[in-house]
Design a protein around this motif. Structure first.
Motif, PDB file in Angstrom:
ATOM      1  N   THR A 169       0.811  -1.210   0.000  1.00 41.76           N
ATOM      2  CA  THR A 169       0.000   0.000   0.000  1.00 41.76           C
ATOM      3  C   THR A 169       0.848   1.266   0.000  1.00 41.76           C
ATOM      4  O   THR A 169       0.401   2.311  -0.470  1.00 41.76           O
ATOM      5  CB  THR A 169      -0.919   0.024   1.229  1.00 41.76           C
ATOM      6  N   ASP A 170       2.072   1.189   0.521  1.00 43.23           N
ATOM      7  CA  ASP A 170       2.903   2.392   0.665  1.00 43.23           C
ATOM      8  C   ASP A 170       4.132   2.398  -0.233  1.00 43.23           C
ATOM      9  O   ASP A 170       5.090   3.125   0.014  1.00 43.23           O
ATOM     10  CB  ASP A 170       3.343   2.565   2.119  1.00 43.23           C
ATOM     11  N   GLU A 171       4.129   1.574  -1.267  1.00 44.76           N
ATOM     12  CA  GLU A 171       5.214   1.491  -2.252  1.00 44.76           C
ATOM     13  C   GLU A 171       6.482   0.840  -1.701  1.00 44.76           C
ATOM     14  O   GLU A 171       7.517   0.827  -2.374  1.00 44.76           O
ATOM     15  CB  GLU A 171       5.538   2.863  -2.856  1.00 44.76           C
ATOM     16  N   THR A 172       6.424   0.301  -0.479  1.00 37.45           N
ATOM     17  CA  THR A 172       7.545  -0.483   0.028  1.00 37.45           C
ATOM     18  C   THR A 172       7.587  -1.813  -0.721  1.00 37.45           C
ATOM     19  O   THR A 172       6.552  -2.485  -0.835  1.00 37.45           O
ATOM     20  CB  THR A 172       7.378  -0.755   1.534  1.00 37.45           C
ATOM     21  N   PRO A 173       8.749  -2.231  -1.237  1.00 36.75           N
ATOM     22  CA  PRO A 173       8.798  -3.506  -1.950  1.00 36.75           C
ATOM     23  C   PRO A 173       8.339  -4.672  -1.076  1.00 36.75           C
ATOM     24  O   PRO A 173       8.600  -4.705   0.135  1.00 36.75           O
ATOM     25  CB  PRO A 173      10.290  -3.647  -2.308  1.00 36.75           C
ATOM     26  N   VAL A 174       7.641  -5.611  -1.671  1.00 30.78           N
ATOM     27  CA  VAL A 174       7.222  -6.838  -0.991  1.00 30.78           C
ATOM     28  C   VAL A 174       8.195  -7.934  -1.375  1.00 30.78           C
ATOM     29  O   VAL A 174       8.329  -8.266  -2.569  1.00 30.78           O
ATOM     30  CB  VAL A 174       5.780  -7.223  -1.377  1.00 30.78           C
ATOM     31  N   CYS A 175       8.890  -8.486  -0.408  1.00 35.37           N
ATOM     32  CA  CYS A 175       9.907  -9.498  -0.697  1.00 35.37           C
ATOM     33  C   CYS A 175       9.303 -10.900  -0.697  1.00 35.37           C
ATOM     34  O   CYS A 175       8.475 -11.240   0.155  1.00 35.37           O
ATOM     35  CB  CYS A 175      11.029  -9.427   0.337  1.00 35.37           C
ATOM     36  N   PHE A 176       9.724 -11.692  -1.655  1.00 38.99           N
ATOM     37  CA  PHE A 176       9.327 -13.090  -1.731  1.00 38.99           C
ATOM     38  C   PHE A 176      10.464 -13.874  -2.360  1.00 38.99           C
ATOM     39  O   PHE A 176      11.371 -13.306  -2.984  1.00 38.99           O
ATOM     40  CB  PHE A 176       8.021 -13.260  -2.516  1.00 38.99           C
ATOM     41  N   THR A 177      10.458 -15.179  -2.157  1.00 35.74           N
ATOM     42  CA  THR A 177      11.541 -16.007  -2.677  1.00 35.74           C
ATOM     43  C   THR A 177      11.007 -16.979  -3.721  1.00 35.74           C
ATOM     44  O   THR A 177       9.880 -17.472  -3.633  1.00 35.74           O
ATOM     45  CB  THR A 177      12.223 -16.819  -1.565  1.00 35.74           C
ATOM     46  N   ILE A 178      11.838 -17.216  -4.713  1.00 38.66           N
ATOM     47  CA  ILE A 178      11.650 -18.322  -5.645  1.00 38.66           C
ATOM     48  C   ILE A 178      12.936 -19.122  -5.586  1.00 38.66           C
ATOM     49  O   ILE A 178      14.000 -18.652  -6.006  1.00 38.66           O
ATOM     50  CB  ILE A 178      11.372 -17.834  -7.075  1.00 38.66           C
ATOM     51  N   GLY A 179      12.858 -20.314  -4.997  1.00 39.88           N
ATOM     52  CA  GLY A 179      14.092 -21.054  -4.729  1.00 39.88           C
ATOM     53  C   GLY A 179      14.956 -20.256  -3.778  1.00 39.88           C
ATOM     54  O   GLY A 179      14.506 -19.825  -2.711  1.00 39.88           O
ATOM     55  N   ASP A 180      16.211 -20.019  -4.165  1.00 44.71           N
ATOM     56  CA  ASP A 180      17.156 -19.276  -3.327  1.00 44.71           C
ATOM     57  C   ASP A 180      17.199 -17.787  -3.673  1.00 44.71           C
ATOM     58  O   ASP A 180      17.982 -17.039  -3.076  1.00 44.71           O
ATOM     59  CB  ASP A 180      18.563 -19.861  -3.478  1.00 44.71           C
ATOM     60  N   VAL A 181      16.392 -17.359  -4.623  1.00 46.36           N
ATOM     61  CA  VAL A 181      16.445 -15.980  -5.093  1.00 46.36           C
ATOM     62  C   VAL A 181      15.372 -15.149  -4.385  1.00 46.36           C
ATOM     63  O   VAL A 181      14.205 -15.541  -4.326  1.00 46.36           O
ATOM     64  CB  VAL A 181      16.249 -15.902  -6.618  1.00 46.36           C
ATOM     65  N   VAL A 182      15.776 -14.004  -3.852  1.00 46.38           N
ATOM     66  CA  VAL A 182      14.842 -13.071  -3.226  1.00 46.38           C
ATOM     67  C   VAL A 182      14.454 -12.015  -4.257  1.00 46.38           C
ATOM     68  O   VAL A 182      15.323 -11.347  -4.829  1.00 46.38           O
ATOM     69  CB  VAL A 182      15.453 -12.394  -1.989  1.00 46.38           C
ATOM     70  N   LEU A 183      13.169 -11.882  -4.485  1.00 44.94           N
ATOM     71  CA  LEU A 183      12.650 -10.881  -5.413  1.00 44.94           C
ATOM     72  C   LEU A 183      11.892  -9.824  -4.625  1.00 44.94           C
ATOM     73  O   LEU A 183      11.367 -10.088  -3.541  1.00 44.94           O
ATOM     74  CB  LEU A 183      11.725 -11.505  -6.458  1.00 44.94           C
ATOM     75  N   GLN A 184      11.803  -8.634  -5.209  1.00 43.56           N
ATOM     76  CA  GLN A 184      11.039  -7.544  -4.626  1.00 43.56           C
ATOM     77  C   GLN A 184       9.886  -7.196  -5.561  1.00 43.56           C
ATOM     78  O   GLN A 184      10.108  -6.746  -6.688  1.00 43.56           O
ATOM     79  CB  GLN A 184      11.920  -6.309  -4.426  1.00 43.56           C
ATOM     80  N   GLY A 185       8.659  -7.410  -5.099  1.00 43.20           N
ATOM     81  CA  GLY A 185       7.509  -6.976  -5.872  1.00 43.20           C
ATOM     82  C   GLY A 185       7.370  -5.468  -5.768  1.00 43.20           C
ATOM     83  O   GLY A 185       7.415  -4.908  -4.668  1.00 43.20           O
ATOM     84  N   ILE A 186       7.212  -4.799  -6.914  1.00 45.05           N
ATOM     85  CA  ILE A 186       7.218  -3.337  -6.930  1.00 45.05           C
ATOM     86  C   ILE A 186       5.836  -2.759  -7.234  1.00 45.05           C
ATOM     87  O   ILE A 186       5.301  -1.961  -6.473  1.00 45.05           O
ATOM     88  CB  ILE A 186       8.238  -2.808  -7.962  1.00 45.05           C
ATOM     89  N   ASN A 187       5.237  -3.136  -8.339  1.00 41.95           N
ATOM     90  CA  ASN A 187       3.961  -2.542  -8.735  1.00 41.95           C
ATOM     91  C   ASN A 187       3.257  -3.435  -9.746  1.00 41.95           C
ATOM     92  O   ASN A 187       3.883  -4.299 -10.369  1.00 41.95           O
ATOM     93  CB  ASN A 187       4.168  -1.131  -9.315  1.00 41.95           C
ATOM     94  N   PRO A 188       1.949  -3.239  -9.901  1.00 42.36           N
ATOM     95  CA  PRO A 188       1.231  -3.985 -10.946  1.00 42.36           C
ATOM     96  C   PRO A 188       1.600  -3.443 -12.314  1.00 42.36           C
ATOM     97  O   PRO A 188       1.852  -2.249 -12.481  1.00 42.36           O
ATOM     98  CB  PRO A 188      -0.246  -3.730 -10.619  1.00 42.36           C
ATOM     99  N   CYS A 189       1.646  -4.323 -13.274  1.00 42.15           N
ATOM    100  CA  CYS A 189       2.084  -3.960 -14.623  1.00 42.15           C
ATOM    101  C   CYS A 189       0.934  -3.326 -15.404  1.00 42.15           C
ATOM    102  O   CYS A 189      -0.106  -3.952 -15.615  1.00 42.15           O
ATOM    103  CB  CYS A 189       2.579  -5.212 -15.342  1.00 42.15           C
ATOM    104  N   GLN A 190       1.130  -2.069 -15.823  1.00 44.91           N
ATOM    105  CA  GLN A 190       0.138  -1.414 -16.662  1.00 44.91           C
ATOM    106  C   GLN A 190       0.220  -2.001 -18.068  1.00 44.91           C
ATOM    107  O   GLN A 190       1.292  -2.090 -18.653  1.00 44.91           O
ATOM    108  CB  GLN A 190       0.388   0.088 -16.708  1.00 44.91           C
TER     109      GLN A 190
END
Length: 258
Positions: A169-190
């Motif tokens: 809600t506040d533009e802070t990246p949401v972290c999640f993992t796929i295997g050993d890789v940490v990704l940051q969710g940023i925004n929905p794709c227009q």
């Protein structure tokens, strides 16, 4: 069923056909190696892509395993041509110029590629259930819907629109993992005009965007931050991957929110 990475697609040349791969390596920029590495440009150094040039939909492309050769055809014609992306680049550009009826240059960027969103240049993420749901809205096949939305990473074992929780809600990246890789969710794709067209012919689907917005409004999940939906023509999630150069994503990897 637990969430897992079910599919990886990379797009060696921006706006041309994708390639399904079993694993992909993360570059220093956070992009995936081989994804949008090349792009076509006109005489004014503007992208020749599906947003601006519907004729590109009719081009079929395939790539050698080492990424050095591209094979092209028009409208799935049996007549194909193959070029080395480096040794025969002038010949390739001439062939493309004849097809598009304008000068064409092929440029490459092996560090970042040519992403649409340079702020969130990591792979795009979507769930299989989301793609199937959207396919059902238009009576499309799952494969055709994949071709239209051109996402990199597909997650299975989750409900439709699961990925809408990967931005905050506040533009802070949401972290999640796929295997050993940490990704940051940023925004929905227009989304742009590309998904409104048949991915193989370029012909428009009537009222595609209107139907999409109506259905997306009706099915927006409770976990989707409403602040991001000033309009509803958005699908999939843009990401970043930081400080993980050389790490790999593999089909079958487990997926977890942090």
């Amino acid at each position: 069923m637990l969430p897992f990475l079910s599919r990886i697609d990379i797009f060696p040349v921006k706006s041309l056909d994708g390639v399904a791969v079993s694993q992909a390596t993360v570059l220093g920029s956070g992009a995936l190696r081989g994804d949008r590495t090349y792009a076509l440009f006109d005489a004014q150094n503007r992208f020749i892509n599906a947003k601006r040039t519907a004729a590109i939909h009719r081009l079929r492309s395939a790539f050698s395993d080492d990424g050095e050769f591209i094979t092209l055809a028009v409208d799935s014609d049996s007549s194909t041509v193959t070029f080395s992306l480096h040794q025969q680049r002038p010949d390739l550009e001439t062939w493309l110029a004849n097809y598009f009826q304008q000068p064409v240059t092929l440029q490459e960027n092996h560090d970042l590629g040519f992403p649409d969103d340079t702020y969130a240049a990591g792979p795009t993420v979507i769930s299989t259930a989301t793609l199937q749901t959207v396919a059902d809205w238009y009576s499309l096949t799952l494969d055709e819907t994949r071709r239209r939305f051109r996402t990199n990473l597909e997650i299975d074992g989750v409900p439709a629109f699961w990925e809408d929780q990967l931005f905050s809600t506040d533009e802070t990246p949401v972290c999640f993992t796929i295997g050993d890789v940490v990704l940051q969710g940023i925004n929905p794709c227009q989304r742009c005009i590309v998904p409104t067209r048949d991915a193989l012919t370029g012909s428009a689907t009537k009222s595609f965007q209107k139907t999409f917005a109506q259905q997306r409004t009706a099915t927006l999940p409770s976990w989707a931050p409403p602040q991001w939906f000033d309009h509803f023509y958005k699908l999939a999630v843009n990401t970043n991957i930081a400080n993980q150069c050389g790490q790999s994503l593999r089909v079958g990897d487990s997926v977890s929110l942090l």
